[in-house]
Write a protein that holds these residues in place. Structure first.
Motif, short mmCIF file in Angstrom:
data_model
loop_
_atom_site.label_atom_id
_atom_site.label_comp_id
_atom_site.label_asym_id
_atom_site.label_seq_id
_atom_site.Cartn_x
_atom_site.Cartn_y
_atom_site.Cartn_z
N VAL A 64 24.56 27.71 -12.57
CA VAL A 64 23.47 27.08 -11.82
C VAL A 64 23.63 27.35 -10.32
O VAL A 64 22.67 27.72 -9.63
CB VAL A 64 23.38 25.57 -12.10
N ILE A 65 24.83 27.20 -9.82
CA ILE A 65 25.07 27.41 -8.38
C ILE A 65 24.79 28.86 -7.99
O ILE A 65 24.08 29.11 -7.00
CB ILE A 65 26.51 27.00 -8.00
N LEU A 66 25.30 29.80 -8.76
CA LEU A 66 25.06 31.21 -8.43
C LEU A 66 23.59 31.59 -8.63
O LEU A 66 23.02 32.35 -7.84
CB LEU A 66 25.96 32.12 -9.26
N GLY A 67 22.96 31.05 -9.66
CA GLY A 67 21.52 31.28 -9.86
C GLY A 67 20.72 30.75 -8.69
O GLY A 67 19.76 31.39 -8.23
N TRP A 68 21.10 29.58 -8.19
CA TRP A 68 20.40 28.98 -7.06
C TRP A 68 20.61 29.81 -5.79
O TRP A 68 19.67 30.02 -5.01
CB TRP A 68 20.87 27.55 -6.87
N ILE A 69 21.82 30.28 -5.56
CA ILE A 69 22.10 31.11 -4.38
C ILE A 69 21.26 32.39 -4.43
O ILE A 69 20.66 32.80 -3.43
CB ILE A 69 23.60 31.43 -4.28
N ILE A 70 21.21 33.02 -5.59
CA ILE A 70 20.38 34.23 -5.75
C ILE A 70 18.91 33.89 -5.53
O ILE A 70 18.17 34.64 -4.90
CB ILE A 70 20.60 34.86 -7.15
N ALA A 71 18.48 32.74 -6.04
CA ALA A 71 17.08 32.32 -5.86
C ALA A 71 16.75 32.13 -4.39
O ALA A 71 15.68 32.56 -3.92
CB ALA A 71 16.82 31.03 -6.64
N ILE A 72 17.65 31.51 -3.64
CA ILE A 72 17.42 31.33 -2.20
C ILE A 72 17.30 32.68 -1.51
O ILE A 72 16.42 32.90 -0.66
CB ILE A 72 18.55 30.48 -1.57
N PHE A 73 18.18 33.61 -1.87
CA PHE A 73 18.11 34.95 -1.31
C PHE A 73 16.77 35.62 -1.65
O PHE A 73 16.19 36.31 -0.82
CB PHE A 73 19.28 35.80 -1.81
N MET A 74 16.30 35.42 -2.88
CA MET A 74 15.02 36.02 -3.29
C MET A 74 13.85 35.42 -2.49
O MET A 74 12.95 36.15 -2.08
CB MET A 74 14.79 35.83 -4.79
N VAL A 75 13.86 34.11 -2.29
CA VAL A 75 12.81 33.48 -1.48
C VAL A 75 12.81 34.10 -0.08
O VAL A 75 11.76 34.51 0.43
CB VAL A 75 12.99 31.95 -1.39
N TYR A 76 13.98 34.17 0.50
CA TYR A 76 14.09 34.74 1.85
C TYR A 76 13.58 36.18 1.89
O TYR A 76 12.80 36.55 2.77
CB TYR A 76 15.54 34.67 2.33
N SER A 77 14.01 36.99 0.93
CA SER A 77 13.66 38.41 0.93
C SER A 77 12.16 38.63 0.77
O SER A 77 11.56 39.41 1.51
CB SER A 77 14.41 39.14 -0.20
N VAL A 78 11.56 37.95 -0.19
CA VAL A 78 10.13 38.14 -0.43
C VAL A 78 9.31 37.58 0.73
O VAL A 78 8.32 38.18 1.15
CB VAL A 78 9.70 37.52 -1.78
N GLU A 79 9.73 36.45 1.28
CA GLU A 79 8.99 35.90 2.43
C GLU A 79 9.12 36.82 3.65
O GLU A 79 8.17 36.96 4.42
CB GLU A 79 9.46 34.49 2.75
N GLN A 80 10.26 37.45 3.84
CA GLN A 80 10.41 38.39 4.95
C GLN A 80 9.50 39.60 4.77
O GLN A 80 8.92 40.10 5.73
CB GLN A 80 11.87 38.83 5.10
N LEU A 81 9.38 40.05 3.53
CA LEU A 81 8.43 41.14 3.24
C LEU A 81 7.01 40.70 3.60
O LEU A 81 6.25 41.46 4.20
CB LEU A 81 8.52 41.55 1.77
N GLY A 82 6.67 39.48 3.24
CA GLY A 82 5.36 38.93 3.60
C GLY A 82 5.15 38.87 5.09
O GLY A 82 4.06 39.14 5.60
N HIS A 83 6.22 38.53 5.84
CA HIS A 83 6.12 38.47 7.30
C HIS A 83 5.93 39.86 7.92
O HIS A 83 5.33 39.98 8.98
CB HIS A 83 7.33 37.80 7.92
N LEU A 84 6.45 40.87 7.25
CA LEU A 84 6.22 42.24 7.74
C LEU A 84 4.76 42.64 7.57
O LEU A 84 4.18 43.31 8.42
CB LEU A 84 7.11 43.23 6.99
N ILE A 85 4.17 42.24 6.46
CA ILE A 85 2.78 42.60 6.18
C ILE A 85 1.81 41.68 6.93
O ILE A 85 0.79 42.13 7.45
CB ILE A 85 2.53 42.57 4.66
#
Length: 139
Positions: free
Chosen positions: A11-32
């Motif tokens: 659960v902890i590692l899944g959550w850490i990966i999930a946080i990274f995914m939120v950050y990554s996709v939102e950063q892509l959105g900020h580029l566009i």
């Protein structure tokens, strides 16, 4: 590794990966869809949300959905069993984060509805899909 350690770790590692995914996709959105540079206060953020492009908001929803799925799959892969429970706990953490965001920032109604309905659907799908990983163990 015993389940008593593997499940919380999953659960902890899944959550850490999930946080990274939120950050990554939102950063892509900020580029566009670059947000204004002067968003320094809560009031400015709320004002921007009234005029934000729908595409920018869709990126946030996609970020939460992708994070829920990927984080849940990672937790299923690590846990080796109880895939629905692993997906549920990671999804619950993302869901609480989304609720927190919805309470702090004024979002359009359509955004809130899609988020509150979509995340549980993604969790259910992830739990079912995650069963494929129950026989594969990382740790």
């Amino acid at each position: 590794m015993p389940k008593s350690l593997r499940y919380p770790l999953a659960v902890i590692l899944g959550w850490i990966i999930a946080i990274f995914m939120v950050y990554s996709v939102e950063q892509l959105g900020h580029l566009i869809y670059p947000p204004p540079a002067d968003l320094t206060s809560q009031q400015q953020v709320n004002e921007y949300m009234k005029t934000a492009p729908a595409g920018a908001l869709v990126f946030v929803i996609i970020a939460w959905f992708v994070a829920t799925f990927v984080g849940g799959i990672v937790s299923c892969f690590i846990a080796k069993g109880a895939s629905m429970m692993m997906a549920f706990f990671v999804g619950l953490l993302i869901f609480f984060g989304a609720i927190s965001s919805l309470m702090m920032i004024d979002h359009p109604v359509w955004f809130s509805v899609i988020t509150m309905v979509g995340i549980p659907i993604i969790v259910a799908y992830t739990g079912r899909y995650g069963k494929r990983f129950e026989q594969q163990v990382v740790l």
